[in-house]
Scaffold this active site. Structure first.
Site, PDB file in Angstrom:
ATOM      1  N   GLY A 167       0.788  -1.218   0.000  1.00  0.00           N
ATOM      2  CA  GLY A 167       0.000   0.000   0.000  1.00  0.00           C
ATOM      3  C   GLY A 167       0.824   1.274   0.000  1.00  0.00           C
ATOM      4  O   GLY A 167       0.269   2.361  -0.065  1.00  0.00           O
ATOM      5  N   GLU A 202      -5.003   3.436 -11.734  1.00  0.00           N
ATOM      6  CA  GLU A 202      -6.202   2.606 -11.612  1.00  0.00           C
ATOM      7  C   GLU A 202      -7.354   3.498 -11.171  1.00  0.00           C
ATOM      8  O   GLU A 202      -7.145   4.449 -10.423  1.00  0.00           O
ATOM      9  CB  GLU A 202      -6.018   1.512 -10.543  1.00  0.00           C
ATOM     10  CG  GLU A 202      -5.263   0.297 -11.015  1.00  0.00           C
ATOM     11  CD  GLU A 202      -5.167  -0.790  -9.950  1.00  0.00           C
ATOM     12  OE1 GLU A 202      -5.689  -0.588  -8.836  1.00  0.00           O
ATOM     13  OE2 GLU A 202      -4.568  -1.832 -10.238  1.00  0.00           O
ATOM     14  N   LYS A 203      -8.558   3.162 -11.608  1.00  0.00           N
ATOM     15  CA  LYS A 203      -9.760   3.794 -11.071  1.00  0.00           C
ATOM     16  C   LYS A 203      -9.745   3.516  -9.562  1.00  0.00           C
ATOM     17  O   LYS A 203      -9.432   2.406  -9.139  1.00  0.00           O
ATOM     18  CB  LYS A 203     -10.983   3.148 -11.718  1.00  0.00           C
ATOM     19  CG  LYS A 203     -12.283   3.660 -11.188  1.00  0.00           C
ATOM     20  CD  LYS A 203     -12.904   4.631 -12.153  1.00  0.00           C
ATOM     21  CE  LYS A 203     -14.170   5.237 -11.567  1.00  0.00           C
ATOM     22  NZ  LYS A 203     -14.444   6.547 -12.155  1.00  0.00           N
ATOM     23  N   HIS A 210     -10.681  -6.259   1.093  1.00  0.00           N
ATOM     24  CA  HIS A 210      -9.413  -6.849   0.669  1.00  0.00           C
ATOM     25  C   HIS A 210      -9.532  -8.357   0.911  1.00  0.00           C
ATOM     26  O   HIS A 210      -9.540  -8.797   2.047  1.00  0.00           O
ATOM     27  CB  HIS A 210      -8.279  -6.232   1.497  1.00  0.00           C
ATOM     28  CG  HIS A 210      -6.943  -6.874   1.297  1.00  0.00           C
ATOM     29  ND1 HIS A 210      -5.788  -6.149   1.135  1.00  0.00           N
ATOM     30  CD2 HIS A 210      -6.574  -8.168   1.223  1.00  0.00           C
ATOM     31  CE1 HIS A 210      -4.782  -6.980   0.985  1.00  0.00           C
ATOM     32  NE2 HIS A 210      -5.226  -8.208   1.046  1.00  0.00           N
ATOM     33  N   GLU A 290      -2.786  -7.687  -6.971  1.00  0.00           N
ATOM     34  CA  GLU A 290      -1.378  -8.078  -7.081  1.00  0.00           C
ATOM     35  C   GLU A 290      -1.173  -9.482  -6.558  1.00  0.00           C
ATOM     36  O   GLU A 290      -2.087 -10.089  -5.986  1.00  0.00           O
ATOM     37  CB  GLU A 290      -0.474  -7.088  -6.322  1.00  0.00           C
ATOM     38  CG  GLU A 290      -0.744  -6.987  -4.830  1.00  0.00           C
ATOM     39  CD  GLU A 290       0.062  -5.863  -4.169  1.00  0.00           C
ATOM     40  OE1 GLU A 290      -0.042  -4.705  -4.608  1.00  0.00           O
ATOM     41  OE2 GLU A 290       0.782  -6.162  -3.211  1.00  0.00           O
ATOM     42  N   ARG A 294       5.267 -14.668  -1.106  1.00  0.00           N
ATOM     43  CA  ARG A 294       5.849 -15.149   0.150  1.00  0.00           C
ATOM     44  C   ARG A 294       4.762 -15.854   0.959  1.00  0.00           C
ATOM     45  O   ARG A 294       3.586 -15.798   0.611  1.00  0.00           O
ATOM     46  CB  ARG A 294       6.330 -13.948   0.975  1.00  0.00           C
ATOM     47  CG  ARG A 294       5.162 -13.022   1.313  1.00  0.00           C
ATOM     48  CD  ARG A 294       5.529 -11.866   2.192  1.00  0.00           C
ATOM     49  NE  ARG A 294       4.358 -11.103   2.596  1.00  0.00           N
ATOM     50  CZ  ARG A 294       3.706 -10.247   1.860  1.00  0.00           C
ATOM     51  NH1 ARG A 294       4.100 -10.017   0.616  1.00  0.00           N
ATOM     52  NH2 ARG A 294       2.652  -9.612   2.324  1.00  0.00           N
ATOM     53  N   VAL A 297       1.864 -13.342   6.934  1.00  0.00           N
ATOM     54  CA  VAL A 297       1.663 -13.312   8.382  1.00  0.00           C
ATOM     55  C   VAL A 297       0.394 -14.099   8.747  1.00  0.00           C
ATOM     56  O   VAL A 297       0.370 -14.865   9.703  1.00  0.00           O
ATOM     57  CB  VAL A 297       1.546 -11.855   8.890  1.00  0.00           C
ATOM     58  CG1 VAL A 297       1.244 -11.811  10.385  1.00  0.00           C
ATOM     59  CG2 VAL A 297       2.811 -11.061   8.582  1.00  0.00           C
TER      60      VAL A 297
HETATM   61  C1  MV4 Z   1      -6.714   0.083  -4.281  1.00  0.00           C
HETATM   62  C2  MV4 Z   1      -7.680   0.756  -3.527  1.00  0.00           C
HETATM   63  C3  MV4 Z   1      -8.690   1.405  -4.199  1.00  0.00           C
HETATM   64  N1  MV4 Z   1      -8.717   1.405  -5.545  1.00  0.00           N
HETATM   65  N2  MV4 Z   1      -6.797   0.104  -5.622  1.00  0.00           N
HETATM   66  C4  MV4 Z   1      -3.936  -1.216  -0.571  1.00  0.00           C
HETATM   67  C5  MV4 Z   1      -2.953  -2.326  -0.512  1.00  0.00           C
HETATM   68  C6  MV4 Z   1      -2.554  -2.570  -1.905  1.00  0.00           C
HETATM   69  N3  MV4 Z   1      -2.136  -3.902  -2.125  1.00  0.00           N
HETATM   70  C7  MV4 Z   1      -3.805  -2.227  -2.685  1.00  0.00           C
HETATM   71  N4  MV4 Z   1      -4.517  -1.293  -1.875  1.00  0.00           N
HETATM   72  C8  MV4 Z   1      -5.577  -0.600  -2.363  1.00  0.00           C
HETATM   73  N5  MV4 Z   1      -5.698  -0.565  -3.709  1.00  0.00           N
HETATM   74  C9  MV4 Z   1      -7.783   0.761  -6.217  1.00  0.00           C
HETATM   75  N6  MV4 Z   1      -7.829   0.794  -7.555  1.00  0.00           N
HETATM   76  C10 MV4 Z   1      -7.599   0.719  -2.148  1.00  0.00           C
HETATM   77  C11 MV4 Z   1      -6.532   0.060  -1.562  1.00  0.00           C
HETATM   78  C12 MV4 Z   1      -6.536   0.111  -0.135  1.00  0.00           C
HETATM   79  C13 MV4 Z   1      -6.388   1.327   0.543  1.00  0.00           C
HETATM   80  C14 MV4 Z   1      -6.155   2.525  -0.104  1.00  0.00           C
HETATM   81  C15 MV4 Z   1      -6.013   3.717   0.587  1.00  0.00           C
HETATM   82  C16 MV4 Z   1      -6.130   3.717   1.980  1.00  0.00           C
HETATM   83  C17 MV4 Z   1      -6.331   2.551   2.652  1.00  0.00           C
HETATM   84  C18 MV4 Z   1      -6.482   1.335   1.939  1.00  0.00           C
HETATM   85  C19 MV4 Z   1      -6.702   0.170   2.629  1.00  0.00           C
HETATM   86  C20 MV4 Z   1      -6.809  -1.021   1.937  1.00  0.00           C
HETATM   87  C21 MV4 Z   1      -6.751  -1.035   0.568  1.00  0.00           C
END
Ligand code: MV4
Length: 452
Positions: A167, A202-203, A210, A290, A294, A297
């Site tokens: 992130g 990305e949009k 998650h 993504e 690995r 946790v």
């Molecule tokens: C995003 C998203 C919203 N829109 N992608 C966070 C971890 C990384 N692996 C992917 N993440 C995110 N991707 C799109 N297109 C929101 C997250 C996200 C996040 C973003 C901002 C603040 C807190 C977050 C918490 C979890 C996931």
């Protein structure tokens, strides 16, 4: 048949202890490595042998590739387990192990490189018709190009660092007026944090869940998934609570997640243990985000519901053994929840290192505690603040929630502040109990984010 004679664990804390336990059950000898300040650490005491690899700073110890290879050579190990964090997703380290005649217990260097190159992984998934978040084709190298993409997909959108992770290096953009500034900020952050300035667009999906899927793959093209984990309870990209199966999700959605993860793993010729991460929006649309190369946790929640020891599987697969089962033989049973107990203030989450003066971990039916500390032990300020993982398993989610509440009630840690009080609050929260939450939950609970 003996898989390996001796394995070096290039890590510390609870994951080093976890790997030592798996090795002992497989009749494999273990070598712990430690920094100057961890001479008396639990992972050092539990291993058969140990080697000091440098001073406290991670950079000079747990991240020191020549030091680790030297330790492996003088102890004559046949393989290295990297755990999570540190060098676990470093393709150069995996390659150096191979060229030194040491098996890296993990995926191939090629797998690791692709996992680290998020915009390229996105393009490969698109070609295989795996849904990704609408966005740019590959990297956006100029501000003009970013504006062009933005006109097509609309706002809000998000810049992400191609070589980022966890992130970090992400920037939300709400309008064209904000884009230019965000582009340069994100580019500079990406360069300083990851050494590569590449960004993709990305949009932006607000209010997402998650959800990630655990996969296992051997070198003969056999891939299975071990169900999904909801990891939406997190704060500033630090996961706090994970569970399996994903609450509320229908069987159709869970099946779809599993099938997409297997397809993704096949698309890139993945081998060993890995995780495919998805964003799931409020309408249950699923988007590939993504791939993590690995062991994570939160792997114990998957171990609880499948009965499969992921670390042993990792070791077996790295030794070239074929997958021992087909998808139809993987059965998900009951519900598991993990709470990460960090040495942090339970409200501000600021680190609280120091000496643990008293500790009483919970036990009883369906309770597992993975830790490398006890009373009298110092939680160092130099490393991450995870001190214990509390995992419960029960017949269904309702019973798992009750069991976690009971276990959190028993858990006593004194001398350092911990996140246990935070977890107790979450486990009493109506929305959490109903399974009605997304990645905004933790911030809202702590009053740092309004309800949209
Ligand atoms: C995003 C998203 C919203 N829109 N992608 C966070 C971890 C990384 N692996 C992917 N993440 C995110 N991707 C799109 N297109 C929101 C997250 C996200 C996040 C973003 C901002 C603040 C807190 C977050 C918490 C979890 C996931």
């Amino acid at each position: 048949m003996k898989l390996f004679d001796k394995v070096l664990i290039a890590n510390r804390g609870e994951i080093a202890v976890r790997v030592i336990r798996a090795c002992r059950e497989l009749d494999i000898k273990t070598v712990a490595v430690y920094s100057d300040i961890e001479r008396d650490a639990m992972h050092v005491r539990l291993a058969d042998e140990s080697v000091c690899i440098g001073p406290a700073s991670s950079q000079q110890s747990y991240l020191n590739i020549p030091g680790l290879i030297t330790a492996a050579e003088i102890t004559d190990v046949s393989a290295i387990h990297p755990g999570y964090g540190f060098l676990s997703e470093n393709a150069n380290f995996a390659e150096t192990c191979a060229s030194s005649g040491i098996v890296f217990i993990g995926p191939t260097p090629k797998n690791i490189r692709l996992g680290g190159d998020k915009s390229r992984a996105r393009e490969i998934m698109k070609k295989k018709h795996i849904p990704v978040v609408p966005g740019s084709k590959g990297v956006v190298s100029t501000e003009e190009e970013a504006i062009k993409v933005a006109k097509k997909i609309g706002y809000p959108l998000m810049f992400k660092a191609s070589h980022g992770g966890g992130g970090r290096g992400m920037k939300v953009v709400n309008s064209e007026g904000e884009l230019k500034h965000a582009f340069y900020i994100a580019q500079r952050e990406a360069l300083t944090a990851f050494g590569v300035k590449d960004l993709y667009l990305e949009k932006y999906i607000p209010e997402l869940r998650h959800i990630e899927v655990q996969i296992l793959a051997d070198g003969d093209g056999n891939v299975v998934h071990l169900g999904e984990r909801d990891c939406s309870i997190q704060r500033r990209h630090q996961k706090l609570i994970e569970e399996s199966p994903a609450p509320i999700a229908s069987d159709r959605i869970k099946k779809k997640l599993g099938a997409l993860a297997v397809k993704a793993a096949r698309a890139i010729g993945y081998r060993n243990v890995g995780t495919v991460e998805f964003a799931v929006d409020p309408n249950w649309n699923i988007y590939f985000i993504e791939i993590n190369t690995r062991v994570q946790v939160e792997h114990p929640v998957t171990e609880a519901v499948t009965g499969i020891d992921l670390i042993k599987e990792q070791i077996r697969l790295a030794a070239g053994m074929p997958l021992g089962y087909k998808q139809s033989q993987v059965k998900i049973s009951g519900h598991a929840i993990e709470c990460r107990v960090n040495a942090e203030d339970p409200v501000s989450f600021t680190p609280s290192p120091g000496t643990i003066t008293f500790m009483y971990p919970p036990g009883g039916p369906g309770v597992r505690v993975d830790t490398a500390v006890c009373a009298g032990v110092v939680v160092p300020a130099q490393y991450d603040s995870l001190v214990a993982k509390l995992i419960v398993h029960a017949r269904d989610r309702k019973e798992a929630v009750a069991r976690m509440r009971r276990a959190l009630g028993e858990f006593i840690i004194e001398g350092v502040k911990t996140t246990i009080p935070f977890h107790r609050r979450v486990l009493e929260n109506e929305d959490f109990i109903r399974g009605n939450f997304n990645t905004s939950f933790a911030e809202r609970l702590n009053g740092t984010k309004p309800k949209s």
